[in-house]
Design a protein around this motif. Structure first.
Motif, short mmCIF file in Angstrom:
data_model
loop_
_atom_site.label_atom_id
_atom_site.label_comp_id
_atom_site.label_asym_id
_atom_site.label_seq_id
_atom_site.Cartn_x
_atom_site.Cartn_y
_atom_site.Cartn_z
N LEU A 25 1.94 5.57 2.68
CA LEU A 25 1.04 4.91 3.60
C LEU A 25 0.23 3.83 2.90
O LEU A 25 0.04 2.73 3.44
N GLN A 28 2.48 0.89 2.37
CA GLN A 28 2.76 0.19 3.62
C GLN A 28 1.57 -0.65 4.06
O GLN A 28 1.74 -1.81 4.50
N ARG A 29 0.36 -0.10 3.95
CA ARG A 29 -0.82 -0.87 4.34
C ARG A 29 -1.01 -2.07 3.41
O ARG A 29 -1.42 -3.15 3.84
N CYS A 32 1.38 -4.81 4.46
CA CYS A 32 0.92 -5.49 5.68
C CYS A 32 -0.21 -6.45 5.37
O CYS A 32 -0.25 -7.58 5.89
N CYS A 33 -1.15 -6.02 4.53
CA CYS A 33 -2.28 -6.89 4.19
C CYS A 33 -1.82 -8.11 3.38
O CYS A 33 -2.30 -9.23 3.59
N PHE A 41 -5.31 -7.07 -0.64
CA PHE A 41 -5.41 -5.67 -0.24
C PHE A 41 -6.55 -5.04 -1.03
O PHE A 41 -6.52 -4.99 -2.26
N ASP A 160 -9.82 -2.64 3.19
CA ASP A 160 -8.63 -2.44 4.00
C ASP A 160 -8.29 -0.97 4.15
O ASP A 160 -7.78 -0.54 5.18
N LEU A 161 -8.59 -0.20 3.11
CA LEU A 161 -8.31 1.24 3.15
C LEU A 161 -9.26 1.96 2.20
O LEU A 161 -9.42 1.55 1.04
N ARG A 214 -11.42 -0.95 7.53
CA ARG A 214 -10.33 -1.13 8.50
C ARG A 214 -9.55 0.16 8.69
O ARG A 214 -8.94 0.38 9.73
N ALA A 215 -9.54 1.01 7.67
CA ALA A 215 -8.85 2.30 7.77
C ALA A 215 -9.48 3.26 6.77
O ALA A 215 -9.82 2.87 5.65
N SER A 252 -9.34 2.61 11.84
CA SER A 252 -8.69 3.88 12.13
C SER A 252 -9.20 4.97 11.20
O SER A 252 -9.65 4.70 10.08
#
Length: 275
Positions: A25, A28-29, A32-33, A41, A160-161, A214-215, A252
Motif C-alpha cells: 500500500l 502504491q500510494r 500515485c503521488c 511523496f 500524503d501518508l 491525505r491518508a 482516508s
C-alpha cells in the motif's frame, strides 16, 4: 465541514501478511503521488513494532520506484524520543539502522529532530524543518516546473501518508489520554516532558497535523491491543482516547489489524489473506 469518512478496518491472518500488504500500500500510494502534479511523496513513520515490519517488507515493495523515484520521497517521524540517534529508544536511529540502510532515500529527504536541543527547542526546530520542506530545490522538480513541494499545505504540512501505532492505553504518537496536548491547536509539533511512557521527553506531531493528512493508517497487532481497539473502533466514549481523535478532515483512515488484535470487534471489517 462534512463529517470525516468512516474508517476502513482490514484484518489479516498474521502480522506477516499485514506487513506485506502495508508495504504494498505504501508503494502504491507513493507511485500515485509521484505520478501527480507535485511528483513528491511525503511519508510519516511511527516507531515500535512498525520499524521491523517495514524494514522486512518495504525495500522490496518500493524497489520498482528505483533511485530516481525514491529521491522524491520525503520521510518525517510522527513522534520521537529526545535521545541520541545511537540510543536504542531513538525511532530515527532504529529506522536508519534497519530500513534506511536498505532503502536509498537521500539523507536530505529524511527530516529528523535535533536531539541535542532542549525539548522545547527541539520541537520548534522540527516544526521549522517541516515547514522548510514545503519548498525544495528546483532540481528535484520536473523540468520547466515550479519548485516541488514535499508537503501540501503552508501553515500545516499535509502528509500524503501517516503510519500510526496505538498503545494499550489508546495513545498514538506521543499523545496520551487526558494530556493537555490533546487540546493543542496552534503548534504543528509539540514538546512533551512528562510522558507516562519512558523516556519522558519527546517531540510529537499534534492532532491538527494528523487530521490534515491525505491518508492515515493505524497498525495494531496482538491480543494485548484487542480491548483498546474495541473502545476506539466500537464504543462511543464521551472522552475519546487519543487514537480515536484521529479523524482526517478530508483524507482516508484505515486500520490494519491482525486477527488477535481484532478478536473483540463486532463492527464490520474486511478480512484479507495474501495466501
Amino acid at each position: 465541514m462534512a463529517a470525516p469518512a468512516p474508517a476502513l478496518i482490514s484484518v489479516f491472518s498474521s502480522p506477516q501478511e499485514l506487513g506485506a500488504s502495508l508495504a504494498q500500500l505504501v508503494a502504491q500510494r507513493a507511485a500515485c503521488c509521484l505520478a501527480g502534479a507535485r511528483a513528491r511523496f511525503a511519508l510519516g513513520l511511527s516507531g515500535g513494532s512498525l520499524v521491523s515490519m517495514l524494514a522486512r517488507e518495504l525495500p522490496a515493495a518500493a524497489a520498482p520506484a528505483g533511485p530516481a523515484g525514491l529521491a522524491r520521497w520525503t520521510l518525517g517521524f510522527c513522534d520521537e524520543r529526545l535521545v541520541p540517534f545511537e540510543h536504542s529508544e531513538s525511532t530515527y536511529g532504529l529506522y536508519r539502522m534497519h530500513l534506511l540502510s536498505r532503502l536509498p532515500i537521500p539523507d536530505s529527504q529524511v527530516i529528523t529532530i535535533d536531539p541535542e536541543l532542549p525539548v522545547e527547542e527541539a520541537a520548534e526546530d522540527y516544526a521549522k524543518k517541516l515547514r522548510q520542506a514545503s519548498h525544495l530545490p528546483r532540481n528535484l522538480s520536473r523540468p520547466s516546473s515550479p519548485p516541488a513541494k514535499a508537503f501540501q499545505g503552508d501553515s500545516i504540512p499535509v502528509f500524503d501518508l501517516l503510519i500510526l501505532g496505538v498503545g494499550p492505553d489508546g495513545h498514538t504518537c506521543s499523545l496520551f489520554p487526558d494530556h493537555p496536548l490533546l487540546q493543542e491547536r496552534e503548534k504543528i509539533v509539540a514538546p512533551i516532558s512528562d510522558s507516562p511512557k519512558p523516556p519522558p521527553q519527546r517531540v510529537t506531531l499534534t492532532l491538527p497535523v494528523l487530521n490534515a493528512a491525505r491518508a492515515v493508517i493505524f497498525v495494531a497487532t496482538g491480543e494485548g491491543k484487542a480491548a483498546v481497539l474495541k473502545r476506539i473502533l466500537q464504543d462511543k466514549e464521551a472522552n475519546p482516547l487519543p487514537a480515536a481523535l484521529v479523524q482526517p478532515h478530508s483524507g482516508s483512515l484505515c486500520w490494519f489489524l491482525d486477527e488477535a488484535a481484532a478478536s473483540l470487534l463486532t463492527v464490520p471489517f474486511e478480512k484479507h489473506s495474501t495466501l
